[in-house]
Design a protein around this motif. Structure first.
Motif, PDB file in Angstrom:
ATOM      1  N   TYR A   1      14.685   3.344  -6.545  1.00  0.00           N
ATOM      2  CA  TYR A   1      12.396   2.720  -6.239  1.00  0.00           C
ATOM      3  C   TYR A   1      11.944   2.659  -4.848  1.00  0.00           C
ATOM      4  CZ  TYR A   1      15.604  -1.670  -6.406  1.00  0.00           C
ATOM      5  OH  TYR A   1      16.526  -3.100  -5.496  1.00  0.00           O
ATOM      6  N   LEU A   2      10.888   2.206  -4.494  1.00  0.00           N
ATOM      7  CA  LEU A   2      10.856   1.935  -3.686  1.00  0.00           C
ATOM      8  C   LEU A   2       9.853  -0.209  -3.891  1.00  0.00           C
ATOM      9  CD1 LEU A   2       9.851   3.017  -0.337  1.00  0.00           C
ATOM     10  CD2 LEU A   2       7.877   3.776  -0.846  1.00  0.00           C
ATOM     11  N   LYS A   3      10.185  -1.067  -2.970  1.00  0.00           N
ATOM     12  CA  LYS A   3       9.673  -1.255  -2.774  1.00  0.00           C
ATOM     13  C   LYS A   3       8.934  -1.562  -1.630  1.00  0.00           C
ATOM     14  CE  LYS A   3      10.209  -4.912  -4.262  1.00  0.00           C
ATOM     15  NZ  LYS A   3       9.536  -5.439  -5.407  1.00  0.00           N
ATOM     16  N   LEU A   4       7.052  -1.879  -2.018  1.00  0.00           N
ATOM     17  CA  LEU A   4       6.005  -1.622  -1.631  1.00  0.00           C
ATOM     18  C   LEU A   4       5.785  -2.722  -1.217  1.00  0.00           C
ATOM     19  CD1 LEU A   4       4.909   0.812  -4.238  1.00  0.00           C
ATOM     20  CD2 LEU A   4       5.251   1.834  -1.348  1.00  0.00           C
ATOM     21  N   PRO A   5       4.646  -2.997   0.442  1.00  0.00           N
ATOM     22  CA  PRO A   5       4.030  -3.982   0.774  1.00  0.00           C
ATOM     23  C   PRO A   5       2.912  -4.164  -0.130  1.00  0.00           C
ATOM     24  CG  PRO A   5       3.923  -2.566   2.205  1.00  0.00           C
ATOM     25  CD  PRO A   5       4.588  -2.406   1.447  1.00  0.00           C
ATOM     26  N   PRO A   6       2.373  -5.491  -0.219  1.00  0.00           N
ATOM     27  CA  PRO A   6       1.059  -5.940  -0.673  1.00  0.00           C
ATOM     28  C   PRO A   6      -0.169  -4.883   0.128  1.00  0.00           C
ATOM     29  CG  PRO A   6       1.591  -7.484   0.998  1.00  0.00           C
ATOM     30  CD  PRO A   6       2.562  -6.435   0.679  1.00  0.00           C
ATOM     31  N   ALA A   7      -1.648  -4.698  -1.252  1.00  0.00           N
ATOM     32  CA  ALA A   7      -2.342  -4.186  -0.364  1.00  0.00           C
ATOM     33  C   ALA A   7      -3.024  -4.237   1.034  1.00  0.00           C
ATOM     34  CB  ALA A   7      -3.386  -3.658  -1.936  1.00  0.00           C
ATOM     35  N   SER A   8      -3.725  -3.592   1.575  1.00  0.00           N
ATOM     36  CA  SER A   8      -4.768  -4.178   3.360  1.00  0.00           C
ATOM     37  C   SER A   8      -6.093  -3.417   3.257  1.00  0.00           C
ATOM     38  CB  SER A   8      -3.179  -3.805   3.981  1.00  0.00           C
ATOM     39  OG  SER A   8      -3.065  -2.839   4.653  1.00  0.00           O
ATOM     40  N   PRO A   9      -6.210  -4.227   3.828  1.00  0.00           N
ATOM     41  CA  PRO A   9      -8.078  -3.137   4.129  1.00  0.00           C
ATOM     42  C   PRO A   9      -7.659  -1.614   4.701  1.00  0.00           C
ATOM     43  CG  PRO A   9      -8.227  -5.549   4.880  1.00  0.00           C
ATOM     44  CD  PRO A   9      -6.981  -5.731   5.168  1.00  0.00           C
ATOM     45  N   ALA A  10      -6.691  -1.565   5.115  1.00  0.00           N
ATOM     46  CA  ALA A  10      -6.158  -0.031   5.631  1.00  0.00           C
ATOM     47  C   ALA A  10      -6.030   0.911   5.037  1.00  0.00           C
ATOM     48  CB  ALA A  10      -5.041  -0.472   6.791  1.00  0.00           C
ATOM     49  N   SER A  11      -4.528   0.181   3.815  1.00  0.00           N
ATOM     50  CA  SER A  11      -4.941   0.886   2.864  1.00  0.00           C
ATOM     51  C   SER A  11      -5.588   0.876   1.884  1.00  0.00           C
ATOM     52  CB  SER A  11      -3.397   0.451   2.042  1.00  0.00           C
ATOM     53  OG  SER A  11      -4.000  -0.701   1.653  1.00  0.00           O
ATOM     54  N   VAL A  12      -6.326   0.788   1.961  1.00  0.00           N
ATOM     55  CA  VAL A  12      -7.775   0.886   0.432  1.00  0.00           C
ATOM     56  C   VAL A  12      -8.493   1.517   1.583  1.00  0.00           C
ATOM     57  CG1 VAL A  12      -9.990  -0.223  -0.243  1.00  0.00           C
ATOM     58  CG2 VAL A  12      -7.960  -1.832  -0.435  1.00  0.00           C
ATOM     59  N   LEU A  13      -8.676   1.586   2.520  1.00  0.00           N
ATOM     60  CA  LEU A  13      -9.280   1.767   3.398  1.00  0.00           C
ATOM     61  C   LEU A  13      -8.852   3.745   2.853  1.00  0.00           C
ATOM     62  CD1 LEU A  13     -12.143   3.108   5.253  1.00  0.00           C
ATOM     63  CD2 LEU A  13     -11.619   2.439   7.489  1.00  0.00           C
ATOM     64  N   GLN A  14      -7.280   4.080   3.394  1.00  0.00           N
ATOM     65  CA  GLN A  14      -6.923   4.848   3.540  1.00  0.00           C
ATOM     66  C   GLN A  14      -7.414   5.984   2.358  1.00  0.00           C
ATOM     67  OE1 GLN A  14      -3.211   4.857   3.927  1.00  0.00           O
ATOM     68  NE2 GLN A  14      -2.913   6.902   4.645  1.00  0.00           N
ATOM     69  N   GLU A  15      -6.885   4.785   1.204  1.00  0.00           N
ATOM     70  CA  GLU A  15      -7.295   5.570  -0.514  1.00  0.00           C
ATOM     71  C   GLU A  15      -8.304   6.604  -0.933  1.00  0.00           C
ATOM     72  OE1 GLU A  15      -5.866   4.901  -4.928  1.00  0.00           O
ATOM     73  OE2 GLU A  15      -6.062   3.458  -3.861  1.00  0.00           O
ATOM     74  N   ALA A  16      -9.565   5.299  -0.476  1.00  0.00           N
ATOM     75  CA  ALA A  16     -11.181   5.957  -0.314  1.00  0.00           C
ATOM     76  C   ALA A  16     -11.177   7.438   0.653  1.00  0.00           C
ATOM     77  CB  ALA A  16     -11.513   4.871   0.101  1.00  0.00           C
ATOM     78  N   VAL A  17     -10.741   7.499   1.711  1.00  0.00           N
ATOM     79  CA  VAL A  17     -11.155   8.068   2.694  1.00  0.00           C
ATOM     80  C   VAL A  17     -10.151   9.082   2.364  1.00  0.00           C
ATOM     81  CG1 VAL A  17     -10.511   9.343   4.830  1.00  0.00           C
ATOM     82  CG2 VAL A  17     -11.589   6.705   4.502  1.00  0.00           C
ATOM     83  N   GLN A  18      -8.945   9.320   1.608  1.00  0.00           N
ATOM     84  CA  GLN A  18      -8.423  10.604   1.304  1.00  0.00           C
ATOM     85  C   GLN A  18      -8.854  10.982   0.000  1.00  0.00           C
ATOM     86  OE1 GLN A  18      -4.146   9.215   0.711  1.00  0.00           O
ATOM     87  NE2 GLN A  18      -3.711   9.692   2.811  1.00  0.00           N
ATOM     88  N   GLU A  19      -9.061  10.456  -0.653  1.00  0.00           N
ATOM     89  CA  GLU A  19     -10.161  10.672  -2.528  1.00  0.00           C
ATOM     90  C   GLU A  19     -11.489  11.685  -1.789  1.00  0.00           C
ATOM     91  OE1 GLU A  19     -10.357  11.745  -5.527  1.00  0.00           O
ATOM     92  OE2 GLU A  19      -8.779  11.494  -4.386  1.00  0.00           O
ATOM     93  N   GLN A  20     -11.912  11.075  -0.958  1.00  0.00           N
ATOM     94  CA  GLN A  20     -13.451  12.054  -0.206  1.00  0.00           C
ATOM     95  C   GLN A  20     -13.598  12.935   0.393  1.00  0.00           C
ATOM     96  OE1 GLN A  20     -16.253  10.403  -1.705  1.00  0.00           O
ATOM     97  NE2 GLN A  20     -17.182  12.482  -0.323  1.00  0.00           N
TER      98      GLN A  20
END
Length: 233
Positions: free
Chosen positions: A185-204
């Motif tokens: 298992y991996l402990k993940l840091p909370p969301a950030s504006p960068a992680s939200v943007l990264q996911e949106a850009v990768q999907e697009q």
């Protein structure tokens, strides 16, 4: 990028790794979120797995009927499925991110205060091994977890599953082995504006890549049919 993002080496929460040569010599991998419309391609991907690969992916050698049942039972409204397509729109790799109440996974429930945890399973076609497909799928899954307020990503597999063990070690996951099986298992840091943007850009970008490949296939098919018509005249 936040300080936490910088510390872990990227917005997914996974340490950066690999040499510059390895990164430049590999083809670009686009990870696209799949919908229920991809069931047929998912089925073809899983049925093409060898007996050994089915054992590593599912923990047992599933028959074709059981593989079909697994694909039919994927709940796209609850879980998230990611895929990597080749130029012929065949799935080279599939990552299934299943969400569950933390009580459903006692081995990791004590490590989180969140209501849900996520379990990840991945399979990669034999022709795509060594390209980083599995790692890219895992990184995308980790970003999704962060952005939906999940801080614990879990994997269960056979200890002999070298691909999963490599992904786990590369991600810095805590690994527990017992009786030939492994929990990580991996402990993940909370969301950030960068992680939200990264996911949106990768999907697009992945959607644009898919659309380009689909249009190219359609154009080539049309040209092939046109040549056939011209030969018949």
């Amino acid at each position: 990028m936040t300080a936490t993002d910088a510390k872990v080496g990227g917005t997914s929460g996974i340490p950066a790794g690999g040499s510059d040569h390895a990164k430049t010599s590999r083809p670009t991998i686009f990870v696209k979120e799949l919908s229920r419309r991809a069931r047929k391609r998912l089925l073809r991907h899983f049925l093409a797995l060898s007996s050994g690969d089915r054992l590593l992916r599912f923990g047992s050698v599933l028959s074709d009927d059981l593989v079909s049942r697994y694909v039919d039972n994927i709940d796209f409204s609850r879980d998230t499925v990611f895929g990597v397509y080749d130029r012929k729109l065949r799935l080279l790799g599939v990552g299934h991110l299943a969400f569950a109440p933390r009580e459903a996974l006692p081995s990791v429930s004590a490590s989180t205060t969140k209501e849900r945890v996520a379990e990840f399973g991945v399979s990669v076609a034999a022709s795509a091994r060594g390209m980083g497909v599995g790692s890219h799928l895992f990184e995308r899954a980790a970003i999704r977890c962060r952005n939906v307020d999940i801080d614990t990503l879990y994997m269960h597999c056979l200890s002999s599953n070298k691909v999963m063990m490599h992904i786990a070690r590369k991600a810095g996951m805590a690994i527990h082995r017992d009786y030939g099986e492994a929990d990580a298992y991996l402990k993940l840091p909370p969301a950030s504006p960068a992680s939200v943007l990264q996911e949106a850009v990768q999907e697009q970008v992945a959607r644009l890549d898919y659309t380009f490949k689909a249009n190219l296939r359609a154009a080539l098919k049309w040209l092939g049919n046109l040549r056939g018509v011209n030969r018949d005249k």
